[in-house]
Design a protein around this motif. Structure first.
Motif, PDB file in Angstrom:
ATOM      1  N   PRO A  33       4.520  -1.116  -0.199  1.00 50.99           N
ATOM      2  CA  PRO A  33       4.437  -0.419  -1.481  1.00 50.99           C
ATOM      3  C   PRO A  33       5.000   0.995  -1.353  1.00 50.99           C
ATOM      4  N   THR A  34       5.667   1.454  -2.378  1.00 47.10           N
ATOM      5  CA  THR A  34       6.110   2.842  -2.432  1.00 47.10           C
ATOM      6  C   THR A  34       5.596   3.444  -3.730  1.00 47.10           C
ATOM      7  N   PHE A  35       5.379   4.753  -3.738  1.00 45.01           N
ATOM      8  CA  PHE A  35       4.627   5.379  -4.831  1.00 45.01           C
ATOM      9  C   PHE A  35       5.398   6.498  -5.527  1.00 45.01           C
ATOM     10  N   GLY A  36       6.654   6.700  -5.167  1.00 44.76           N
ATOM     11  CA  GLY A  36       7.395   7.828  -5.716  1.00 44.76           C
ATOM     12  C   GLY A  36       7.290   9.036  -4.809  1.00 44.76           C
ATOM     13  N   LEU A  37       7.899  10.139  -5.241  1.00 44.14           N
ATOM     14  CA  LEU A  37       8.003  11.314  -4.391  1.00 44.14           C
ATOM     15  C   LEU A  37       6.859  12.297  -4.618  1.00 44.14           C
ATOM     16  N   GLY A  38       6.618  13.119  -3.584  1.00 45.64           N
ATOM     17  CA  GLY A  38       5.597  14.144  -3.671  1.00 45.64           C
ATOM     18  C   GLY A  38       4.226  13.653  -3.250  1.00 45.64           C
ATOM     19  N   ALA A  39       3.253  14.562  -3.322  1.00 45.30           N
ATOM     20  CA  ALA A  39       1.892  14.270  -2.873  1.00 45.30           C
ATOM     21  C   ALA A  39       0.933  14.009  -4.023  1.00 45.30           C
ATOM     22  N   SER A  40       1.436  13.952  -5.270  1.00 46.62           N
ATOM     23  CA  SER A  40       0.557  13.835  -6.433  1.00 46.62           C
ATOM     24  C   SER A  40       0.586  12.463  -7.082  1.00 46.62           C
ATOM     25  N   SER A  41       1.351  11.529  -6.545  1.00 48.72           N
ATOM     26  CA  SER A  41       1.515  10.228  -7.198  1.00 48.72           C
ATOM     27  C   SER A  41       0.185   9.467  -7.275  1.00 48.72           C
ATOM     28  N   PRO A  42      -0.033   8.729  -8.370  1.00 52.80           N
ATOM     29  CA  PRO A  42      -1.287   7.975  -8.535  1.00 52.80           C
ATOM     30  C   PRO A  42      -1.247   6.665  -7.751  1.00 52.80           C
ATOM     31  N   ASN A  43      -2.374   5.985  -7.706  1.00 54.99           N
ATOM     32  CA  ASN A  43      -2.434   4.685  -7.033  1.00 54.99           C
ATOM     33  C   ASN A  43      -1.762   3.590  -7.855  1.00 54.99           C
ATOM     34  N   VAL A  44      -2.074   3.519  -9.140  1.00 59.16           N
ATOM     35  CA  VAL A  44      -1.557   2.446  -9.990  1.00 59.16           C
ATOM     36  C   VAL A  44      -0.268   2.892 -10.667  1.00 59.16           C
ATOM     37  N   PRO A  45       0.643   1.963 -10.973  1.00 59.27           N
ATOM     38  CA  PRO A  45       1.919   2.342 -11.576  1.00 59.27           C
ATOM     39  C   PRO A  45       1.761   2.829 -13.014  1.00 59.27           C
ATOM     40  N   GLU A  46       2.521   3.871 -13.328  1.00 59.24           N
ATOM     41  CA  GLU A  46       2.559   4.436 -14.672  1.00 59.24           C
ATOM     42  C   GLU A  46       3.857   5.215 -14.812  1.00 59.24           C
ATOM     43  N   GLU A  47       4.114   5.752 -15.978  1.00 55.23           N
ATOM     44  CA  GLU A  47       5.331   6.539 -16.174  1.00 55.23           C
ATOM     45  C   GLU A  47       5.169   7.912 -15.541  1.00 55.23           C
ATOM     46  N   ASN A  48       6.190   8.328 -14.809  1.00 53.87           N
ATOM     47  CA  ASN A  48       6.172   9.640 -14.166  1.00 53.87           C
ATOM     48  C   ASN A  48       6.245  10.727 -15.232  1.00 53.87           C
ATOM     49  N   PRO A  49       5.270  11.644 -15.290  1.00 56.14           N
ATOM     50  CA  PRO A  49       5.299  12.693 -16.315  1.00 56.14           C
ATOM     51  C   PRO A  49       6.475  13.662 -16.157  1.00 56.14           C
TER      52      PRO A  49
ATOM     53  N   GLN B 147       9.534  12.588 -14.987  1.00 54.52           N
ATOM     54  CA  GLN B 147      10.782  11.825 -15.058  1.00 54.52           C
ATOM     55  C   GLN B 147      10.603  10.711 -16.087  1.00 54.52           C
ATOM     56  N   SER B 148      11.050  10.927 -17.277  1.00 55.65           N
ATOM     57  CA  SER B 148      10.850   9.977 -18.369  1.00 55.65           C
ATOM     58  C   SER B 148      11.503   8.634 -18.044  1.00 55.65           C
ATOM     59  N   GLY B 149      10.731   7.554 -18.246  1.00 57.75           N
ATOM     60  CA  GLY B 149      11.252   6.215 -18.041  1.00 57.75           C
ATOM     61  C   GLY B 149      11.310   5.779 -16.586  1.00 57.75           C
ATOM     62  N   VAL B 150      10.641   6.518 -15.686  1.00 60.15           N
ATOM     63  CA  VAL B 150      10.649   6.200 -14.258  1.00 60.15           C
ATOM     64  C   VAL B 150       9.222   5.882 -13.817  1.00 60.15           C
ATOM     65  N   TYR B 151       9.069   4.807 -13.054  1.00 62.42           N
ATOM     66  CA  TYR B 151       7.754   4.443 -12.549  1.00 62.42           C
ATOM     67  C   TYR B 151       7.240   5.476 -11.542  1.00 62.42           C
ATOM     68  N   TRP B 152       5.932   5.615 -11.521  1.00 67.10           N
ATOM     69  CA  TRP B 152       5.206   6.476 -10.586  1.00 67.10           C
ATOM     70  C   TRP B 152       3.957   5.708 -10.188  1.00 67.10           C
ATOM     71  N   GLY B 153       3.565   5.720  -8.926  1.00 60.25           N
ATOM     72  CA  GLY B 153       2.449   4.902  -8.477  1.00 60.25           C
ATOM     73  C   GLY B 153       2.967   3.669  -7.754  1.00 60.25           C
ATOM     74  N   GLU B 154       2.081   2.749  -7.432  1.00 61.75           N
ATOM     75  CA  GLU B 154       2.413   1.641  -6.536  1.00 61.75           C
ATOM     76  C   GLU B 154       3.495   0.724  -7.101  1.00 61.75           C
ATOM     77  N   GLN B 155       4.581   0.600  -6.330  1.00 61.40           N
ATOM     78  CA  GLN B 155       5.687  -0.318  -6.624  1.00 61.40           C
ATOM     79  C   GLN B 155       6.014  -1.065  -5.334  1.00 61.40           C
ATOM     80  N   GLN B 156       6.139  -2.364  -5.412  1.00 66.37           N
ATOM     81  CA  GLN B 156       6.386  -3.165  -4.230  1.00 66.37           C
ATOM     82  C   GLN B 156       7.873  -3.179  -3.870  1.00 66.37           C
ATOM     83  N   MET B 157       8.134  -3.284  -2.569  1.00 71.28           N
ATOM     84  CA  MET B 157       9.513  -3.288  -2.090  1.00 71.28           C
ATOM     85  C   MET B 157       9.644  -4.241  -0.908  1.00 71.28           C
ATOM     86  N   ASP B 158      10.595  -5.157  -0.981  1.00 73.60           N
ATOM     87  CA  ASP B 158      10.985  -5.999   0.151  1.00 73.60           C
ATOM     88  C   ASP B 158      12.262  -5.430   0.746  1.00 73.60           C
TER      89      ASP B 158
END
Length: 400
Positions: free
Chosen positions: A115-131, A133-144
């Motif tokens: 899982p990757t969560f976006g940049l920085g130390a403030s990212s949340p656990n669950v996925p949501e819109e990055n405040p 970066q409009s239209g960009v996920y923030w929080g847990e995203q899976q990656m293979d």
């Protein structure tokens, strides 16, 4: 890719020439001493991989006399995980006769996910819109992805001191990268990985970082895999030019310092261990998975209490303190530990400054020493982070 194979061959040739040169006859293969191999069946665990099963052979040996030469060590992993990952790795510290040369290797081939969560130390656990970066996920995203790494460093001792200088070649190749969510929130949102790479001109499915490091090391630990006293320091400046195969030119600075305070001269296992670690982008741009991140030190031991890759950014500062103690009055078979760590990340893309946000974690651990002479130890830890983050960690040898 041809450039990188030439460099790999050069590193191999350099290793061979150092091992058999005229002034190095004391560490020819037929004079290896105190060789011990423990072909352990491996059962491990951490939040990023789940449970791991396979083989984890551990070897120690000495390339000179006990009075003048540190123990060399190699730890291998041939593992399959409950998250359907394949992990093959070899990490080594080889001290040649009288510690005149040190060879440090880190080789990996992973078919894995994380899982990757976006940049920085403030990212949340669950996925949501990055405040930010409009239209960009923030929080847990899976990656293979598939990851190939070849790191090899050669260090030369300065006279009879504890200081070494040297150079190394470092190659990371990430490929077959796929992002997805278990429960998609908005199909029009962009994944953090893809947004970052697209903004800076990196490919979304594969990229290469190939560079040379200039290194200065102080090696003053009594036993590298499980120290009881003294200290260790590393300064490593890495240059990743395009002509060596990197997708874009860049440079980074890595700082690593560890100190071990013995608390009882009669029980060396009773000690306080301190670790400070910093990783900084100095120039240019790095692809997403090559950015400084929690859990990406050589043995993947930083950040207990969080999953590997939980925090990531262009700059990183990490610190840890661990109290280690024996659990028996006279024997050293069983030991315990209490630990506390803290990390901070900065990101130019999200405008988060280093030390603006600090994520701490703490935990407790059990140690079982299975070989007293070379201090091979099974470690089991449970760490607790912020916002419900936690994890169980089962490994070989001390965390640092």
């Amino acid at each position: 890719m041809k450039k990188q194979f030439v460099i790999l061959f050069f590193c191999y040739f350099l290793f061979e020439s150092n091992s058999y040169s005229q002034d190095s006859v004391t560490y020819k293969p037929n004079q290896i001493r105190e060789f011990k191999l423990i072909p352990l069946p491996a059962i491990g665990s951490n939040p990023a991989n789940g449970w791991l099963f396979g083989l984890a052979p551990s070897a120690t040996w000495r390339m000179g006399t006990k009075e003048t030469t540190h123990l060399s060590n190699l730890v291998g992993n041939f593992l399959y995980t409950t998250k359907k990952q394949w992990i093959f790795s070899s990490r080594s510290n080889v001290f040649l006769s009288e510690d005149k040369w040190v060879l440090v290797g880190d080789w990996r081939y992973f078919i894995t996910s994380q899982p990757t969560f976006g940049l920085g130390a403030s990212s949340p656990n669950v996925p949501e819109e990055n405040p930010n970066q409009s239209g960009v996920y923030w929080g847990e995203q899976q990656m293979d992805y598939t990851w190939f790494r070849f790191y090899e460093t050669v260090l030369k001792r300065i006279s009879d001191s504890k200081f070494y200088i040297g150079a190394g070649y470092h190659l990371d190749k990430f490929s077959k990268i796929t992002n997805f969510l278990n429960d998609e929130i908005n199909p029009d949102f962009t994944f953090s990985h893809d947004f970052y790479n697209d903004q800076l001109g990196f490919d979304l499915e594969k990229y290469t970082l190939s560079g040379i490091t200039l290194n200065a090391v102080m090696e003053n630990r009594d036993v590298a895999v499980s120290p009881y006293e003294k200290n260790f320091a590393l300064i490593s400046y890495k240059i990743n030019p395009e002509f060596l195969g990197s997708d874009q030119s860049s440079s980074t600075l890595l700082l690593d310092y560890r100190h071990y305070f013995n608390l009882n001269n009669q029980r060396k296992r009773h000690l306080l261990a301190l670790w400070g670690y910093g990783n900084f982008l100095v120039s240019g741009n790095l692809p997403y998975m090559s950015l400084p991140s929690i859990g990406y030190d050589m043995f993947g031991r930083s950040g207990r209490g969080y999953a590997q890759g939980r925090f990531r950014g262009e700059s990183m500062i990490y610190s840890e303190v661990e109290y280690r103690f024996p659990l028996q009055k006279e024997k050293d078979t069983f030991g315990g530990t209490l630990f506390f760590n803290a990390s901070s990340f900065g990101s130019k893309m999200t405008q988060e400054k280093l030390m603006e946000k600090i994520n701490a974690a703490y935990g407790i651990g059990l140690r079982v020493m299975i070989n007293k002479e070379n201090r091979t130890t099974i470690s089991a830890d449970y760490g607790f982070g912020r916002k419900g983050n936690s994890g169980f960690y089962l490994n070989i040898n001390e965390s640092f």
